[in-house]
Design a protein around this motif. Structure first.
Motif, short mmCIF file in Angstrom:
data_model
loop_
_atom_site.label_atom_id
_atom_site.label_comp_id
_atom_site.label_asym_id
_atom_site.label_seq_id
_atom_site.Cartn_x
_atom_site.Cartn_y
_atom_site.Cartn_z
N GLY A 108 -10.68 21.30 -18.06
CA GLY A 108 -9.25 21.53 -17.95
C GLY A 108 -8.85 22.81 -18.67
N TRP A 109 -7.63 23.22 -18.44
CA TRP A 109 -7.08 24.41 -19.10
C TRP A 109 -6.09 23.92 -20.14
N CYS A 110 -6.41 24.18 -21.39
CA CYS A 110 -5.49 23.76 -22.46
C CYS A 110 -4.42 24.83 -22.64
N LEU A 111 -3.17 24.41 -22.43
CA LEU A 111 -2.06 25.37 -22.50
C LEU A 111 -1.88 25.88 -23.92
N ASP A 112 -2.17 25.02 -24.89
CA ASP A 112 -1.96 25.42 -26.29
C ASP A 112 -3.06 26.35 -26.80
N CYS A 113 -4.32 26.01 -26.45
CA CYS A 113 -5.44 26.84 -26.89
C CYS A 113 -5.60 28.06 -25.98
N GLY A 114 -5.06 27.98 -24.76
CA GLY A 114 -5.18 29.08 -23.82
C GLY A 114 -6.59 29.30 -23.33
N LYS A 115 -7.34 28.21 -23.16
CA LYS A 115 -8.69 28.39 -22.63
C LYS A 115 -9.18 27.11 -21.96
N SER A 116 -10.29 27.25 -21.27
CA SER A 116 -10.90 26.12 -20.58
C SER A 116 -11.62 25.22 -21.59
N ALA A 134 -13.66 21.18 -22.10
CA ALA A 134 -14.27 20.04 -21.42
C ALA A 134 -13.33 18.85 -21.47
N LEU A 135 -13.31 18.08 -20.39
CA LEU A 135 -12.46 16.89 -20.35
C LEU A 135 -13.33 15.65 -20.11
N ALA A 136 -13.19 14.68 -20.97
CA ALA A 136 -13.99 13.46 -20.83
C ALA A 136 -13.25 12.41 -20.00
N GLU A 137 -11.93 12.48 -19.96
CA GLU A 137 -11.16 11.57 -19.12
C GLU A 137 -10.01 12.34 -18.50
N ARG A 138 -9.52 11.81 -17.41
CA ARG A 138 -8.56 12.54 -16.60
C ARG A 138 -7.32 12.95 -17.39
N PHE A 139 -6.85 12.06 -18.22
CA PHE A 139 -5.63 12.33 -18.97
C PHE A 139 -5.96 12.53 -20.45
N GLY A 140 -7.20 13.00 -20.71
CA GLY A 140 -7.67 13.12 -22.08
C GLY A 140 -7.02 14.27 -22.83
N ALA A 141 -7.19 14.23 -24.15
CA ALA A 141 -6.66 15.28 -25.01
C ALA A 141 -7.62 16.46 -25.04
N CYS A 142 -7.11 17.61 -25.46
CA CYS A 142 -7.96 18.78 -25.65
C CYS A 142 -8.92 18.47 -26.79
N PRO A 143 -10.22 18.68 -26.59
CA PRO A 143 -11.18 18.35 -27.65
C PRO A 143 -11.04 19.28 -28.86
N GLU A 144 -10.34 20.38 -28.71
CA GLU A 144 -10.22 21.32 -29.82
C GLU A 144 -8.94 21.15 -30.62
N CYS A 145 -7.80 20.98 -29.91
CA CYS A 145 -6.55 20.88 -30.66
C CYS A 145 -6.00 19.45 -30.68
N GLY A 146 -6.57 18.58 -29.85
CA GLY A 146 -6.16 17.18 -29.88
C GLY A 146 -4.88 16.88 -29.14
N MET A 191 -6.03 19.54 -15.63
CA MET A 191 -7.38 19.37 -15.12
C MET A 191 -7.70 20.46 -14.10
N THR A 192 -8.83 21.10 -14.26
CA THR A 192 -9.24 22.14 -13.32
C THR A 192 -10.52 21.77 -12.57
N ALA A 193 -11.26 20.81 -13.08
CA ALA A 193 -12.47 20.35 -12.40
C ALA A 193 -12.71 18.90 -12.77
N GLY A 194 -13.33 18.17 -11.85
CA GLY A 194 -13.67 16.78 -12.18
C GLY A 194 -13.20 15.80 -11.15
N ASP A 195 -12.36 16.23 -10.19
CA ASP A 195 -11.96 15.28 -9.15
C ASP A 195 -12.49 15.71 -7.77
N GLU A 196 -13.58 16.45 -7.77
CA GLU A 196 -14.15 16.92 -6.52
C GLU A 196 -14.68 15.78 -5.66
N MET A 197 -14.53 15.95 -4.37
CA MET A 197 -15.16 15.06 -3.39
C MET A 197 -15.51 15.95 -2.21
#
Lengths: 113, 314
Positions: A71-79, A81-93, A99-105
């Motif tokens: 995903g793209w974190c608006l606060d950190c301004g970078k891509s 990793a997302l562990a869940e669809r509505f998950g928090a940014c792993p860096e800023c919490g 979400m930018t990837a992860g729902d591909e079919m």
């Protein structure tokens, strides 16, 4: 069990491509499935086997390429990793992550048999 | 069976004809010619042939892609290849699994837009009070806008009968074993449903909080109905549906005094999954909160009408 419907769609796209390319037998079907989407790989394997039986992909192997969530974190301004669809940014919490990837079919390609 | 849903067993029932329009004939095309040729010979010669085809297909694909793929989110990480597959025997496809459904949904959307019809796709788990809410809503809206309803259930035309009792035209789609409506079924229902320009189309999906999330029908918005007799963590348990929805109706609010349901927690959970979700607390029984829902529909109708008018040739 919408995996059955998805498996039908996969076979449909494979048959279209086979027809367009004069292919009579497909050995492997490669699909990309995002880990944050709603597709269960096990269920898709099961359904694929059932619906491919009378198709150009009869007996073909289904290869599922798993696409990790990002995903793209608006606060950190970078891509990030997302562990869940509505998950928090792993860096800023925070939850300002789009979400930018992860729902591909996607049906990616087939190997001709 | 159908391209997306297995709706070879689906039927459309219009109320005027109990026998309905079982349309299995439409579904046979996709699987009717897989084995036109024997292929015992292919092993000795297929290398050259498939090589040519792979090239040919790349061009073909690019072309088709533009037309059939309006909802592409872009591809995943580039260059993913499965080890062990020889490249010259590969036919690239690169299409979304739901691309056919999405193309049919786009066609439905164009059709509705031309008429200036505001279409809503109502989704929920079974028993959330979706049909009662719909009956109440169309009763309140009947003298304001032309209305029509498409009802989706696995079996029975009970819901369409409930709608018709209000005087509003309704078509029942029975999905058979299918767990959701798809754009193909809705397209067929639109063929049979008298749709007045500038009206509202309600599509009540199969009661299922999972599968209908993935299937675009051509609606303007998905409205998810959650009742307070369900858990407040439902949005977290079934995030796809709440992520796909535009509006959430928290129904059966008249029962709140009798329940330990934490409305604030439920709303927080829903917004965590989908920060853009609009949320209304309503009761189909008492009418609480329905005014806001009716206003929201009215705004949608006005927008659909204005858009159709702007798009119409002068």
């Amino acid at each position: 069990m919408h995996e059955m419907a998805l498996a039908e769609s996969v076979i449909d796209l494979v048959e279209d491509a086979a027809r367009a390319n004069g292919v009579t037998r497909v050995k492997t079907v490669v699909v990309e499935i995002g880990t944050l989407g709603h597709v269960s790989p096990e269920a898709l394997h099961f359904c694929f086997e059932a619906v491919s039986r009378d198709s150009v992909a009869a007996g073909a192997r289904l290869e599922i390429v798993s696409v990790a969530g990002a995903g793209w974190c608006l606060d950190c301004g970078k891509s990030v990793a997302l562990a869940e669809r509505f998950g928090a940014c792993p860096e800023c919490g925070r939850h300002h992550v789009q979400m930018t990837a992860g729902d591909e079919m996607r049906v990616k390609e087939v190997e001709v048999g | 069976m159908c391209t997306v849903c297995g709706c070879g067993e689906a039927s459309v029932e219009t109320g005027t004809n109990k026998a309905g329009h079982a349309h299995t004939h439409d579904h046979t095309h996709s699987h009717s010619h897989p084995h036109e040729h024997g292929h015992g010979h292919s092993h000795s010669h297929d290398h050259d042939h498939t090589h040519d085809h792979a090239h040919e297909h790349i061009h073909d694909h690019d072309h088709a892609h533009d037309h059939t793929h309006p909802h592409d989110y872009g591809s995943g990480p580039a260059g993913v290849h499965v080890p062990g597959l020889s490249q010259e025997r590969i036919v690239r496809i690169e299409r979304d699994i739901l691309s056919k459904n999405d193309a049919l949904a786009a066609a439905n959307r164009v059709r509705l837009a031309e008429l200036g019809v505001f279409a809503l796709n109502l989704v929920s788990s079974p028993g959330s009070g979706k049909t009662s809410l719909l009956v109440r809503t169309i009763t309140d809206l009947a003298d304001k806008f032309p209305l029509a309803v498409i009802e989706g259930d696995q079996q029975t035309s009970n819901d369409a009968a409930r709608i018709r009792a209000t005087g509003v035209a309704a078509i029942q789609i029975n999905t058979g074993k299918g767990c959701h409506l798809d754009a193909h079924m809705v397209g067929h229902a639109l063929d049979d449903l008298p749709l007045a320009a500038g009206g509202v189309l309600f599509i009540e999906n199969v009661g299922n909080l999972v599968c209908p999330a993935a299937f675009d029908l051509g609606e303007a918005y998905k409205v998810v109905v959650l009742s307070v007799t369900e858990g407040e963590d439902k949005p977290l348990k079934y995030p796809d549906m709440f992520a796909a929805a535009d509006l959430m109706l928290l129904n059966k609010s008249d029962l709140l005094p009798h329940l330990e349901f934490d409305v604030a927690a439920c709303v927080a959970n829903a917004l965590r999954v989908n920060p853009r979700l609009k949320i209304l607390q309503v009761s189909a029984r008492t009418g609480e909160g329905l005014g806001a829902f009716l206003d929201w529909i009215g705004a949608g109708v006005a927008m659909a009408r204005a858009t159709a008018k702007a798009a119409a040739p002068a």
